[in-house]
Design a protein around this motif. Structure first.
Motif, PDB file in Angstrom:
ATOM      1  N   PHE A   1      49.198  27.691  36.719  1.00 13.11           N
ATOM      2  CA  PHE A   1      48.034  27.437  37.103  1.00 13.11           C
ATOM      3  C   PHE A   1      47.519  26.793  36.213  1.00 13.11           C
ATOM      4  O   PHE A   1      47.724  26.856  34.843  1.00 13.11           O
ATOM      5  CB  PHE A   1      47.151  28.980  37.762  1.00 13.11           C
TER       6      PHE A   1
ATOM      7  N   SER B   1      41.621  38.319  29.406  1.00 12.54           N
ATOM      8  CA  SER B   1      42.511  38.079  30.206  1.00 12.54           C
ATOM      9  C   SER B   1      42.315  38.914  31.628  1.00 12.54           C
ATOM     10  O   SER B   1      41.571  40.031  31.589  1.00 12.54           O
ATOM     11  CB  SER B   1      43.848  38.111  29.841  1.00 12.54           C
ATOM     12  N   ALA B   2      42.714  38.300  32.733  1.00 17.59           N
ATOM     13  CA  ALA B   2      42.552  39.031  33.939  1.00 17.59           C
ATOM     14  C   ALA B   2      43.487  40.363  33.894  1.00 17.59           C
ATOM     15  O   ALA B   2      43.373  41.364  34.438  1.00 17.59           O
ATOM     16  CB  ALA B   2      43.341  38.174  35.083  1.00 17.59           C
ATOM     17  N   SER B   3      44.506  40.440  32.868  1.00 12.92           N
ATOM     18  CA  SER B   3      45.306  41.614  32.814  1.00 12.92           C
ATOM     19  C   SER B   3      44.582  42.837  32.482  1.00 12.92           C
ATOM     20  O   SER B   3      44.614  43.640  32.603  1.00 12.92           O
ATOM     21  CB  SER B   3      46.691  41.161  31.779  1.00 12.92           C
TER      22      SER B   3
ATOM     23  N   HIS C   1      50.084  39.927  40.971  1.00 15.28           N
ATOM     24  CA  HIS C   1      50.499  39.544  39.726  1.00 15.28           C
ATOM     25  C   HIS C   1      51.083  40.854  38.930  1.00 15.28           C
ATOM     26  O   HIS C   1      50.891  41.995  39.071  1.00 15.28           O
ATOM     27  CB  HIS C   1      49.276  39.007  39.036  1.00 15.28           C
TER      28      HIS C   1
ATOM     29  N   SER D   1      50.939  41.676  36.282  1.00 17.26           N
ATOM     30  CA  SER D   1      50.159  42.476  35.214  1.00 17.26           C
ATOM     31  C   SER D   1      49.475  43.910  35.944  1.00 17.26           C
ATOM     32  O   SER D   1      48.932  44.655  35.408  1.00 17.26           O
ATOM     33  CB  SER D   1      48.764  41.547  34.803  1.00 17.26           C
TER      34      SER D   1
ATOM     35  N   THR E   1      44.278  41.048  45.764  1.00 15.46           N
ATOM     36  CA  THR E   1      44.185  39.675  45.291  1.00 15.46           C
ATOM     37  C   THR E   1      43.668  38.504  46.033  1.00 15.46           C
ATOM     38  O   THR E   1      44.148  38.722  47.234  1.00 15.46           O
ATOM     39  CB  THR E   1      45.783  39.500  44.934  1.00 15.46           C
TER      40      THR E   1
ATOM     41  N   GLY F   1      44.001  34.624  46.252  1.00  9.75           N
ATOM     42  CA  GLY F   1      44.784  33.773  45.383  1.00  9.75           C
ATOM     43  C   GLY F   1      45.802  33.995  44.585  1.00  9.75           C
ATOM     44  O   GLY F   1      45.667  33.877  43.354  1.00  9.75           O
TER      45      GLY F   1
ATOM     46  N   THR G   1      49.425  34.362  43.027  1.00  7.78           N
ATOM     47  CA  THR G   1      50.178  33.674  41.617  1.00  7.78           C
ATOM     48  C   THR G   1      51.071  32.740  42.421  1.00  7.78           C
ATOM     49  O   THR G   1      51.332  31.667  42.397  1.00  7.78           O
ATOM     50  CB  THR G   1      50.659  34.273  40.594  1.00  7.78           C
TER      51      THR G   1
ATOM     52  N   ASP H   1      41.254  40.951  42.047  1.00  3.20           N
ATOM     53  CA  ASP H   1      41.585  40.189  41.006  1.00  3.20           C
ATOM     54  C   ASP H   1      41.795  38.669  41.782  1.00  3.20           C
ATOM     55  O   ASP H   1      42.694  38.409  42.616  1.00  3.20           O
ATOM     56  CB  ASP H   1      43.424  40.359  40.892  1.00  3.20           C
TER      57      ASP H   1
ATOM     58  N   TYR I   1      42.800  33.121  39.581  1.00  2.00           N
ATOM     59  CA  TYR I   1      42.727  31.523  39.914  1.00  2.00           C
ATOM     60  C   TYR I   1      41.779  31.155  40.706  1.00  2.00           C
ATOM     61  O   TYR I   1      40.894  30.098  40.509  1.00  2.00           O
ATOM     62  CB  TYR I   1      44.142  31.105  40.120  1.00  2.00           C
TER      63      TYR I   1
ATOM     64  N   ASN J   1      39.171  34.026  36.114  1.00  2.00           N
ATOM     65  CA  ASN J   1      39.346  33.686  35.114  1.00  2.00           C
ATOM     66  C   ASN J   1      38.562  32.171  34.976  1.00  2.00           C
ATOM     67  O   ASN J   1      39.154  31.030  35.503  1.00  2.00           O
ATOM     68  CB  ASN J   1      40.650  33.179  34.613  1.00  2.00           C
TER      69      ASN J   1
ATOM     70  N   HIS K   1      38.617  30.685  32.484  1.00  2.00           N
ATOM     71  CA  HIS K   1      39.478  30.009  31.550  1.00  2.00           C
ATOM     72  C   HIS K   1      40.816  29.435  32.454  1.00  2.00           C
ATOM     73  O   HIS K   1      41.740  28.695  31.661  1.00  2.00           O
ATOM     74  CB  HIS K   1      40.078  30.789  30.470  1.00  2.00           C
ATOM     75  N   LYS K   2      40.960  29.589  33.552  1.00  2.49           N
ATOM     76  CA  LYS K   2      41.971  28.845  34.516  1.00  2.49           C
ATOM     77  C   LYS K   2      41.281  27.692  34.909  1.00  2.49           C
ATOM     78  O   LYS K   2      41.887  26.368  34.797  1.00  2.49           O
ATOM     79  CB  LYS K   2      42.588  29.936  35.547  1.00  2.49           C
TER      80      LYS K   2
HETATM   81  C1  LIG Z   1      47.106  33.904  35.907  1.00  2.00           C
HETATM   82  C2  LIG Z   1      46.881  35.339  36.847  1.00  2.00           C
HETATM   83  C3  LIG Z   1      46.760  36.605  36.212  1.00  2.00           C
HETATM   84  C4  LIG Z   1      47.120  36.636  34.663  1.00  2.00           C
HETATM   85  O1  LIG Z   1      45.745  36.087  34.205  1.00  2.00           O
HETATM   86  P1  LIG Z   1      45.729  36.417  32.474  1.00  2.00           P
HETATM   87  O2  LIG Z   1      44.123  36.067  32.266  1.00  2.00           O
HETATM   88  O3  LIG Z   1      46.655  35.574  31.796  1.00  2.00           O
HETATM   89  O4  LIG Z   1      45.991  37.759  32.298  1.00  2.00           O
HETATM   90  C5  LIG Z   1      46.380  37.686  37.007  1.00  2.00           C
HETATM   91  N1  LIG Z   1      46.416  37.439  38.283  1.00  2.00           N
HETATM   92  C6  LIG Z   1      46.646  36.407  38.977  1.00  2.00           C
HETATM   93  C7  LIG Z   1      46.353  36.293  40.376  1.00  2.00           C
HETATM   94  C8  LIG Z   1      46.728  35.342  38.247  1.00  2.00           C
HETATM   95  O5  LIG Z   1      47.009  34.051  38.891  1.00  2.00           O
END
Ligand SMILES: *Cc1c(COP(=O)(O)O)cnc(C)c1O
Length: 506
Positions: free
Chosen positions: A106, A173-175, A218, A220, A268, A270, A272, A297, A300, A326, A328-329
């Protein structure tokens, strides 16, 4: 400035060496001004010229070690030497994530205002674990999270406002956000059960706790379960790769019948692999009814919810206890900046609060104080909200919306190109900036196509598995990507497919 000792030229290497006695600072503010301006030029040149660089490097594992000394230098090196080594040693091993020919994973956000804010963040260099540790760091973060929450039209309950019960925090981070939510939920359910049956030990509860996410979540999320020491079960997603009520309900009934304690669900928005969306309007009410913490979550996709035409994808957020995405994405704020909101800040603080004397300050009991160390895993935290502040003000909400819309438009442009070629198929609905596609035919064929794409190194893609199918993901990533890049990328893929299909196969 004139302690040159050996009388050497200040600008030559000897100047630095003979000044060693002054301490380890080899760059003073005058040189910082000069080098800083050079570095800004270097960065602007890099980003302006990035299209001319091969998007994926040619190096083999272990390429770097032989290129640099085995130990740190005893004597200071010269700045010129370091900078020239960046081009010689680092750049050949860089994957250019901000190249307009990078279509993998992403996006990773990148913008000039965020880069500048990051310099300022480094300069202030505070560790904002408590309000008192640097009041602006905490207060700007709270307000930026409210700004962003309002952009997304989050329910009022998630906003901090003046004295709200909810609020936002920037995680790394999302994790991390998922793990923090899971740990808070674990504490909450444990306390609730112990209050009802005082004899119950934490261990006895822990071994019965069970969390859920869709089979498309994800990795994570699974890791959060591992780290949190609780079972995490994957709910089979439906034909559109979404978690639905029936499958979740079925798992719940089975697990409760076995004496397990369902306590946490990650939905979730969106995914991954294919940017599918769990059905929040179905899953949310179940979580509320069963007293399970619902975490969303949207790592993205979350950025797109600032556009009214995509906001409906977030409907059902009102059922959630915590929500994360995020910037940051996809929202032009450079890594790291993961935005997390909770409805009840006491749920986080209750789980993570410890107050040793050296971290106490004498503003403890005012409702206006937020000590963000209670909202996260580490103690230390950077002044990341500066990046949001600079970006939101320099782009404005309209500029951010236009940016999201452009990426979505480009994804649809690629989708149409794929659809016009009868050798290919689109695998899932294109909602935002991700197109999942493949050659009609075997997985082997598609693996080989991807192999040819990535070894040509003109563009960069990564694959995913959707059920038993090997699928190529084309994600609109770079800030500077235009229609011309998408058209070139497609032409390239189509040509590689032509030569692949012309190769005799066994
Ligand atoms: C990218 C992504 C993550 C991980 O994001 P980080 O900020 O790198 O931990 C988690 N969940 C989804 C759905 C993602 O697309």
């Amino acid at each position: 400035m004139s302690q040159t000792g050996g009388g050497g030229d200040k600008r030559s290497g000897t100047w630095h060496r003979c000044c060693l006695w002054r301490g380890p600072a080899t760059m003073d503010s005058a040189e910082f001004r000069r080098r800083g301006k050079e570095m800004v030029d270097f960065v602007a040149d890099y980003l302006e010229g990035i299209e001319g660089r091969q998007v994926y490097p040619d190096v083999e594992p272990g390429y770097l070690r032989p290129l640099i000394p085995t130990t740190a230098p005893e004597e200071p090196d010269m700045f010129e030497d370091i900078i020239s080594d960046v081009e010689k040693i680092i750049m050949p091993g860089v994957t250019h994530w901000h190249s307009p020919f990078f279509f993998a994973y992403f996006p990773s956000a990148n913008s000039y205002p965020a880069l500048l804010a990051d310099i300022l963040c480094g300069a202030i260099g505070c560790i904002g674990f408590s309000w008192a540790a640097s009041p602006a760091c905490t207060e700007l973060e709270t307000v930026m999270m409210d700004w962003l929450g309002k952009m997304l039209k989050l329910p009022e309950a998630f906003l901090a406002g003046q004295v709200g019960e909810g609020g936002g925090v920037i995680q790394g981070s999302a994790s991390e956000a998922t793990l923090v939510a899971l740990l808070a939920a674990r504490t909450k359910v444990t306390r609730r059960l112990q209050a009802a049956s005082p004899g119950l030990t934490q261990g006895a509860i822990m071994e019965k706790l069970v969390a859920y996410s869709s089979d498309q979540a994800h990795s994570s999320v699974e890791r959060a379960g591992l780290i949190g020491g609780v079972k995490l079960k994957a709910i089979p997603s439906d034909g559109k790769f979404a978690m639905r009520a029936s499958a979740l309900q079925e798992a719940l009934e089975r697990d409760k019948a076995e004496g397990l304690i369902p306590f946490f669900v990650v939905a979730t928005l969106g995914t991954t692999s294919c940017c599918s969306f769990d059905n929040l309007l179905e899953v949310g009410p179940i979580c509320n009814k069963e007293d399970m913490w619902l975490h969303i979550d949207a790592a993205y996709a979350g950025s797109s919810f600032i556009c009214p035409e995509f906001r409906h994808l977030l409907n059902g957020v009102e059922f959630a206890d915590s929500f994360n995405f995020n910037p940051h994405k996809w929202l032009l704020v450079n890594f790291d900046c993961s935005a997390m909101w909770v409805k009840k800040r006491t749920d986080l603080i209750g789980a993570f609060k410890l107050d040793p004397l050296y971290l106490k300050h004498n503003h403890q009991d005012s409702g206006l104080i937020t000590d963000y160390r209670h909202w996260q895993l580490p103690l230390g935290r950077r002044f990341r909200s500066l990046k949001m502040w600079f970006v939101f003000r320099m782009y404005g909400v309209k500029g951010l919306q236009a940016y999201i819309r452009k990426h979505v438009r480009l994804a649809h442009e690629f989708e149409r190109l794929v659809q016009q070629d009868p050798r290919f198929e689109i695998c899932t609905e294109v909602t935002l900036g991700l197109v999942c596609f493949r050659l009609k035919g075997s997985n082997r064929l598609n693996e080989e196509l991807l192999e040819r794409i990535n070894s040509a190194k003109k563009i960069h893609l990564v694959p995913c598995h959707l059920r038993d199918k090997f699928v190529l993901r084309f994600a609109i990533c770079a800030r500077t990507v235009e229609s011309a890049h998408v058209q070139l990328a497609w032409k390239h893929v189509a040509q590689l497919a032509t030569s692949l299909l012309a190769t005799p196969r066994d």
